[in-house]
Scaffold this motif. Structure first.
Motif, short mmCIF file in Angstrom:
data_model
loop_
_atom_site.label_atom_id
_atom_site.label_comp_id
_atom_site.label_asym_id
_atom_site.label_seq_id
_atom_site.Cartn_x
_atom_site.Cartn_y
_atom_site.Cartn_z
N LEU A 1 -1.53 15.25 -11.91
CA LEU A 1 -2.11 15.57 -13.77
C LEU A 1 -3.59 15.98 -12.69
N ALA A 2 -4.67 15.05 -12.60
CA ALA A 2 -5.86 14.88 -12.01
C ALA A 2 -6.24 15.92 -11.28
N CYS A 3 -5.22 16.39 -9.94
CA CYS A 3 -5.34 17.14 -8.84
C CYS A 3 -5.17 18.35 -9.59
N ASN A 4 -3.86 18.29 -10.44
CA ASN A 4 -3.09 19.90 -11.04
C ASN A 4 -2.36 20.42 -9.59
N ARG A 5 -1.71 19.73 -9.00
CA ARG A 5 -0.57 20.13 -7.82
C ARG A 5 -0.07 19.51 -7.24
N LYS A 6 1.33 19.69 -6.78
CA LYS A 6 2.25 18.22 -6.63
C LYS A 6 2.08 18.00 -5.62
N VAL A 7 2.33 15.77 -5.49
CA VAL A 7 1.52 15.59 -4.78
C VAL A 7 2.99 14.52 -4.24
N GLU A 8 2.98 13.98 -2.96
CA GLU A 8 4.02 12.53 -2.56
C GLU A 8 3.67 12.09 -2.63
N LEU A 9 4.59 10.90 -2.66
CA LEU A 9 4.09 9.13 -2.89
C LEU A 9 5.20 8.91 -1.22
N ARG A 10 4.17 7.84 -0.75
CA ARG A 10 5.17 7.59 0.21
C ARG A 10 5.09 5.82 0.40
N ALA A 11 5.90 4.58 0.01
CA ALA A 11 4.74 3.44 0.03
C ALA A 11 4.75 3.17 2.68
N TYR A 12 3.87 2.10 2.63
CA TYR A 12 3.20 2.04 3.43
C TYR A 12 4.50 1.16 3.76
N LEU A 13 5.10 1.39 6.16
CA LEU A 13 5.91 0.07 5.98
C LEU A 13 5.23 -1.14 6.43
N VAL A 14 6.09 -2.18 5.66
CA VAL A 14 6.58 -3.04 5.91
C VAL A 14 6.78 -4.16 7.10
N PRO A 15 5.89 -4.71 8.53
CA PRO A 15 6.38 -5.39 9.56
C PRO A 15 7.30 -6.21 8.61
N ARG B 1 0.83 -1.00 0.08
CA ARG B 1 -0.14 -0.28 0.04
C ARG B 1 0.88 1.29 -0.17
N PHE B 2 0.44 2.62 -0.80
CA PHE B 2 1.18 3.22 -0.45
C PHE B 2 0.12 4.65 -0.14
N ILE B 3 1.12 5.74 0.46
CA ILE B 3 -0.39 7.20 0.35
C ILE B 3 0.49 8.01 -0.99
N VAL B 4 -1.12 8.60 -0.52
CA VAL B 4 -0.18 9.53 -2.26
C VAL B 4 -1.15 11.10 -0.94
N PHE B 5 0.19 12.18 -0.81
CA PHE B 5 -0.28 13.47 -0.26
C PHE B 5 -1.04 14.19 -1.80
N VAL B 6 -1.56 14.91 -1.40
CA VAL B 6 -2.07 16.19 -2.09
C VAL B 6 -1.68 17.32 -1.39
N ILE B 7 -0.72 18.46 -2.14
CA ILE B 7 0.26 19.18 -1.15
C ILE B 7 -0.12 20.49 -2.30
N ASP B 8 -0.44 21.52 -1.32
CA ASP B 8 -1.03 23.00 -2.10
C ASP B 8 -0.68 23.83 -1.57
N ASP B 9 -0.33 24.97 -2.14
CA ASP B 9 -0.23 26.15 -1.44
C ASP B 9 -0.97 27.25 -0.61
N GLY B 10 -2.82 26.88 -0.52
CA GLY B 10 -3.07 27.32 -0.01
C GLY B 10 -3.54 28.33 -0.85
N LEU B 11 -3.14 28.88 -1.92
CA LEU B 11 -3.76 30.46 -2.88
C LEU B 11 -5.43 30.41 -3.69
N ALA B 12 -5.12 29.04 -4.06
CA ALA B 12 -7.27 29.05 -4.51
C ALA B 12 -7.48 27.42 -4.31
N PRO B 13 -8.76 27.67 -4.16
CA PRO B 13 -9.68 25.79 -3.91
C PRO B 13 -9.18 25.69 -5.21
N ALA B 14 -9.97 24.00 -5.34
CA ALA B 14 -9.50 24.06 -6.43
C ALA B 14 -11.02 24.02 -7.04
N SER B 15 -10.61 24.15 -8.39
CA SER B 15 -11.86 24.83 -9.70
C SER B 15 -12.59 23.18 -9.67
#
Length: 107
Positions: free
Chosen positions: A93-107, A1-15
């Motif tokens: 591309l879909a959210c028109n913002r930078k994203v950060e990808l991180r993998a879940y840690l596997v025990p 599993r992975f988490i993809v964080f949306v990174i926003d500058d807060g200047l404008a809400p999503a259109s």
């Protein structure tokens, strides 16, 4: 599993177009069996940083502030890291913002 964080500058809400593209991307994730969950999250201006390491109970008087903040996320299920990278590119591309990808840690 992975988490993809949306990174926003807060200047404008999503259109409306961006929200439609996000919805279409979510549909693509679901169709491919990759969708676990996705949510928008409250503005970082309303976030509170809590530091209770060693019982310090430190809570700053002001909210966490940074030029860029997380404003949402996807949790995805993939067969490979390469596939997660490809989906993260589509997410950006879909959210028109930078994203950060991180993998879940596997025990």
């Amino acid at each position: 599993r992975f988490i993809v964080f949306v990174i926003d500058d807060g200047l404008a809400p999503a259109s409306a177009n961006e929200m439609d593209a996000i919805g279409a991307f979510n549909d693509t994730l679901k169709a491919g069996g990759h969708f676990v969950t996705a949510e928008g999250i409250e503005s970082g201006a309303n976030a509170i940083v809590i530091d209770n390491r060693a019982g310090a109970a430190l809570v700053p008087w002001i909210a966490y502030s940074a030029p860029e903040r997380y404003t949402g996320f996807w949790i995805i299920e993939t067969d490979s890291e390469a596939q997660a990278h490809a989906l993260a590119h589509e997410a950006s591309l879909a959210c028109n913002r930078k994203v950060e990808l991180r993998a879940y840690l596997v025990p």
